[in-house]
Scaffold this motif. Structure first.
Motif, PDB file in Angstrom:
ATOM      1  N   THR A 154     -64.963  20.357  35.210  1.00 16.53           N
ATOM      2  CA  THR A 154     -65.097  21.246  34.057  1.00 16.53           C
ATOM      3  C   THR A 154     -66.547  21.694  33.950  1.00 16.53           C
ATOM      4  OG1 THR A 154     -63.352  20.047  32.888  1.00 16.53           O
ATOM      5  CG2 THR A 154     -64.766  21.477  31.567  1.00 16.53           C
ATOM      6  N   VAL A 155     -66.752  22.981  33.701  1.00 21.27           N
ATOM      7  CA  VAL A 155     -68.104  23.535  33.627  1.00 21.27           C
ATOM      8  C   VAL A 155     -68.303  24.208  32.274  1.00 21.27           C
ATOM      9  CG1 VAL A 155     -69.768  25.126  34.647  1.00 21.27           C
ATOM     10  CG2 VAL A 155     -68.139  23.901  36.119  1.00 21.27           C
ATOM     11  N   GLU A 156     -69.345  23.800  31.563  1.00 26.17           N
ATOM     12  CA  GLU A 156     -69.718  24.433  30.296  1.00 26.17           C
ATOM     13  C   GLU A 156     -70.997  25.228  30.512  1.00 26.17           C
ATOM     14  OE1 GLU A 156     -70.762  23.364  25.629  1.00 26.17           O
ATOM     15  OE2 GLU A 156     -70.368  21.762  27.067  1.00 26.17           O
ATOM     16  N   LEU A 157     -70.940  26.527  30.210  1.00 23.77           N
ATOM     17  CA  LEU A 157     -72.106  27.391  30.336  1.00 23.77           C
ATOM     18  C   LEU A 157     -72.831  27.452  28.994  1.00 23.77           C
ATOM     19  CD1 LEU A 157     -70.548  30.341  32.387  1.00 23.77           C
ATOM     20  CD2 LEU A 157     -71.780  28.347  33.243  1.00 23.77           C
ATOM     21  N   PHE A 158     -74.123  27.173  29.016  1.00 17.20           N
ATOM     22  CA  PHE A 158     -74.927  27.215  27.803  1.00 17.20           C
ATOM     23  C   PHE A 158     -75.354  28.650  27.490  1.00 17.20           C
ATOM     24  CE2 PHE A 158     -76.253  22.739  29.133  1.00 17.20           C
ATOM     25  CZ  PHE A 158     -75.335  22.147  28.288  1.00 17.20           C
ATOM     26  N   GLU A 159     -75.643  28.889  26.235  1.00 13.05           N
ATOM     27  CA  GLU A 159     -76.039  30.228  25.803  1.00 13.05           C
ATOM     28  C   GLU A 159     -77.375  30.621  26.422  1.00 13.05           C
ATOM     29  OE1 GLU A 159     -76.706  32.787  21.665  1.00 13.05           O
ATOM     30  OE2 GLU A 159     -76.054  30.694  21.598  1.00 13.05           O
ATOM     31  N   LYS A 160     -77.480  31.884  26.807  1.00 11.47           N
ATOM     32  CA  LYS A 160     -78.730  32.394  27.351  1.00 11.47           C
ATOM     33  C   LYS A 160     -79.775  32.530  26.235  1.00 11.47           C
ATOM     34  CE  LYS A 160     -76.305  35.108  30.882  1.00 11.47           C
ATOM     35  NZ  LYS A 160     -76.085  36.451  31.463  1.00 11.47           N
ATOM     36  N   PRO A 161     -81.065  32.509  26.576  1.00 14.07           N
ATOM     37  CA  PRO A 161     -82.109  32.636  25.552  1.00 14.07           C
ATOM     38  C   PRO A 161     -81.945  33.912  24.739  1.00 14.07           C
ATOM     39  CG  PRO A 161     -83.075  31.955  27.631  1.00 14.07           C
ATOM     40  CD  PRO A 161     -81.637  32.299  27.926  1.00 14.07           C
ATOM     41  N   ARG A 162     -81.960  33.774  23.421  1.00 11.99           N
ATOM     42  CA  ARG A 162     -81.751  34.922  22.536  1.00 11.99           C
ATOM     43  C   ARG A 162     -82.986  35.808  22.426  1.00 11.99           C
ATOM     44  NH1 ARG A 162     -79.024  30.620  20.311  1.00 11.99           N
ATOM     45  NH2 ARG A 162     -80.862  29.920  19.149  1.00 11.99           N
ATOM     46  N   LYS A 163     -84.126  35.303  22.874  1.00 11.56           N
ATOM     47  CA  LYS A 163     -85.363  36.083  22.726  1.00 11.56           C
ATOM     48  C   LYS A 163     -85.432  37.260  23.691  1.00 11.56           C
ATOM     49  CE  LYS A 163     -88.411  33.546  25.919  1.00 11.56           C
ATOM     50  NZ  LYS A 163     -89.671  32.767  26.035  1.00 11.56           N
ATOM     51  N   TYR A 164     -84.602  37.227  24.747  1.00  7.26           N
ATOM     52  CA  TYR A 164     -84.645  38.293  25.740  1.00  7.26           C
ATOM     53  C   TYR A 164     -83.802  39.486  25.293  1.00  7.26           C
ATOM     54  CZ  TYR A 164     -86.443  34.653  28.870  1.00  7.26           C
ATOM     55  OH  TYR A 164     -87.179  33.653  29.442  1.00  7.26           O
ATOM     56  N   ARG A 212     -80.741  40.029  29.642  1.00  9.45           N
ATOM     57  CA  ARG A 212     -79.731  38.975  29.626  1.00  9.45           C
ATOM     58  C   ARG A 212     -78.555  39.306  30.547  1.00  9.45           C
ATOM     59  NH1 ARG A 212     -79.195  35.754  24.811  1.00  9.45           N
ATOM     60  NH2 ARG A 212     -77.027  36.392  24.641  1.00  9.45           N
ATOM     61  N   MET A 213     -78.311  40.582  30.792  1.00 11.85           N
ATOM     62  CA  MET A 213     -77.219  40.984  31.678  1.00 11.85           C
ATOM     63  C   MET A 213     -77.401  40.411  33.077  1.00 11.85           C
ATOM     64  SD  MET A 213     -76.701  44.975  30.633  1.00 11.85           S
ATOM     65  CE  MET A 213     -75.710  45.272  32.108  1.00 11.85           C
ATOM     66  N   PHE A 214     -78.649  40.310  33.514  1.00 14.81           N
ATOM     67  CA  PHE A 214     -78.933  39.853  34.873  1.00 14.81           C
ATOM     68  C   PHE A 214     -79.328  38.383  34.914  1.00 14.81           C
ATOM     69  CE2 PHE A 214     -80.116  44.388  34.678  1.00 14.81           C
ATOM     70  CZ  PHE A 214     -79.244  44.888  35.625  1.00 14.81           C
ATOM     71  N   TYR A 215     -79.507  37.782  33.743  1.00 10.01           N
ATOM     72  CA  TYR A 215     -80.041  36.416  33.662  1.00 10.01           C
ATOM     73  C   TYR A 215     -78.933  35.390  33.917  1.00 10.01           C
ATOM     74  CZ  TYR A 215     -83.229  32.770  31.945  1.00 10.01           C
ATOM     75  OH  TYR A 215     -84.041  31.678  31.844  1.00 10.01           O
ATOM     76  N   LEU A 216     -79.325  34.268  34.478  1.00 10.31           N
ATOM     77  CA  LEU A 216     -78.354  33.227  34.785  1.00 10.31           C
ATOM     78  C   LEU A 216     -78.026  32.377  33.560  1.00 10.31           C
ATOM     79  CD1 LEU A 216     -80.138  30.265  36.616  1.00 10.31           C
ATOM     80  CD2 LEU A 216     -81.350  32.032  35.352  1.00 10.31           C
ATOM     81  N   PHE A 217     -76.862  31.742  33.564  1.00  8.51           N
ATOM     82  CA  PHE A 217     -76.505  30.727  32.585  1.00  8.51           C
ATOM     83  C   PHE A 217     -77.052  29.373  33.048  1.00  8.51           C
ATOM     84  CE2 PHE A 217     -73.105  33.787  31.679  1.00  8.51           C
ATOM     85  CZ  PHE A 217     -73.068  33.769  30.304  1.00  8.51           C
ATOM     86  N   TRP A 235     -74.060  31.809  37.769  1.00  8.43           N
ATOM     87  CA  TRP A 235     -74.755  33.094  37.886  1.00  8.43           C
ATOM     88  C   TRP A 235     -73.912  34.025  38.729  1.00  8.43           C
ATOM     89  CZ3 TRP A 235     -80.503  33.699  39.929  1.00  8.43           C
ATOM     90  CH2 TRP A 235     -81.011  34.935  39.489  1.00  8.43           C
ATOM     91  N   ARG A 236     -73.384  35.054  38.068  1.00  3.32           N
ATOM     92  CA  ARG A 236     -72.604  36.095  38.739  1.00  3.32           C
ATOM     93  C   ARG A 236     -73.230  37.441  38.393  1.00  3.32           C
ATOM     94  NH1 ARG A 236     -67.260  34.710  40.300  1.00  3.32           N
ATOM     95  NH2 ARG A 236     -66.611  32.621  39.650  1.00  3.32           N
ATOM     96  N   ALA A 237     -73.686  38.133  39.380  1.00 10.54           N
ATOM     97  CA  ALA A 237     -74.253  39.466  39.157  1.00 10.54           C
ATOM     98  C   ALA A 237     -74.054  40.291  40.419  1.00 10.54           C
ATOM     99  CB  ALA A 237     -75.737  39.379  38.817  1.00 10.54           C
ATOM    100  N   ASN A 238     -73.615  41.529  40.237  1.00 11.02           N
ATOM    101  CA  ASN A 238     -73.400  42.387  41.399  1.00 11.02           C
ATOM    102  C   ASN A 238     -74.708  42.875  41.999  1.00 11.02           C
ATOM    103  OD1 ASN A 238     -70.606  42.172  41.368  1.00 11.02           O
ATOM    104  ND2 ASN A 238     -70.385  43.855  39.917  1.00 11.02           N
ATOM    105  N   TYR A 239     -75.756  42.915  41.155  1.00 10.72           N
ATOM    106  CA  TYR A 239     -77.072  43.272  41.678  1.00 10.72           C
ATOM    107  C   TYR A 239     -78.136  42.781  40.707  1.00 10.72           C
ATOM    108  CZ  TYR A 239     -80.695  45.742  44.223  1.00 10.72           C
ATOM    109  OH  TYR A 239     -81.803  46.018  44.977  1.00 10.72           O
ATOM    110  N   VAL A 240     -79.104  42.039  41.221  1.00  4.85           N
ATOM    111  CA  VAL A 240     -80.236  41.560  40.426  1.00  4.85           C
ATOM    112  C   VAL A 240     -81.496  42.250  40.938  1.00  4.85           C
ATOM    113  CG1 VAL A 240     -81.634  39.565  39.775  1.00  4.85           C
ATOM    114  CG2 VAL A 240     -79.150  39.333  39.979  1.00  4.85           C
ATOM    115  N   PRO A 241     -82.097  43.151  40.146  1.00  3.91           N
ATOM    116  CA  PRO A 241     -83.275  43.903  40.585  1.00  3.91           C
ATOM    117  C   PRO A 241     -84.558  43.090  40.395  1.00  3.91           C
ATOM    118  CG  PRO A 241     -82.652  44.617  38.411  1.00  3.91           C
ATOM    119  CD  PRO A 241     -81.621  43.594  38.827  1.00  3.91           C
TER     120      PRO A 241
END
Length: 223
Positions: free
Chosen positions: A132-142, A147-152, A97-103
């Motif tokens: 090694t780190v594999e990031l899973f896809e975020k939920p497509r329903k959002y 999704r910009m602010f959502y974590l992997f 989870w990388r975000a410069n700001y989560v409101p």
């Protein structure tokens, strides 16, 4: 450990898995009852966690929801604090989870999470040779802006080197955190995880163990 002529061999390992909720605990998702803690309160909780790990003689710890450099936890490197306080020489991060700001929470701007650098991690008393780190896809329903602010969610694949006489014995360990809020996405992630485990088995480098936060109650759970 056995020691013959200064050579060591590990016969027993104590494994722990712990979602530390970035040292916040209850209300960590920002829902009802969420009240940000002070830096002193968070550090005290991390030291208590380290004490529990020491008392239980943990050799390897799978961690979830660890803040590495986040405003909500006063920019404490929680992995570093746990490692130092509990006496772990080695650690591997899985930044998800990388975000410069989560409101969030939206209803209380003064409680916003703000900048986030967070994820999972593995602590070990023995050297970590690969991570090694594999990031899973975020939920497509959002929607895309959510999704910009959502974590992997993620799967962390780590190789640990255990003493084995005059050589080392590789130990493959997996750490995971599956989706909490979208059951369909969680099942897809579990299916993908299954494929990864089967592939490792076929390549003669299976996982010795894996664990973490599945965000799923077993069907036989009584509560």
């Amino acid at each position: 450990e056995e020691n013959h002529n200064n050579s060591k061999k590990i016969n027993k390992l104590t494994i722990a898995t712990w979602n530390i909720a970035f040292a916040q605990g209850n209300g960590s998702e920002g829902g009802p009852g969420y009240t940000p803690l002070s830096k002193e309160e968070m550090l005290a909780r991390l030291k208590k966690m380290a004490q529990i790990l020491r008392e239980n003689n943990a050799d390897i710890v799978l961690l979830q929801e660890v803040d590495f450099h986040s405003a909500r936890s006063h920019y404490i490197d929680e992995l570093k604090v746990l490692a130092e306080e509990a006496g772990f020489a080695f650690g591997a991060r899985a930044t998800s989870w990388r975000a410069n700001y989560v409101p969030h929470p939206l209803w209380a701007p003064r409680k916003h999470f703000g900048k986030i650098r967070s994820g999972g991690a593995i602590l070990s008393r023995y050297p970590i040779a690969a991570n090694t780190v594999e990031l899973f896809e975020k939920p497509r329903k959002y929607p895309f802006f959510y999704r910009m602010f959502y974590l992997f969610r993620y799967f962390q694949d780590v190789m640990i080197e255990l003493p084995n006489g005059e050589s080392v014995q590789p130990l493959r360990v997996g750490n995971l955190h599956l989706d909490a809020f979208d059951p369909k996405n969680r099942i897809e992630q579990a299916e993908l995880l299954k494929l990864r485990l089967e592939k490792a088995q076929k390549q003669d480098m299976p996982f010795a163990f894996f664990g973490g936060d599945f965000n799923a109650e077993p069907p036989e759970a009584s509560q």
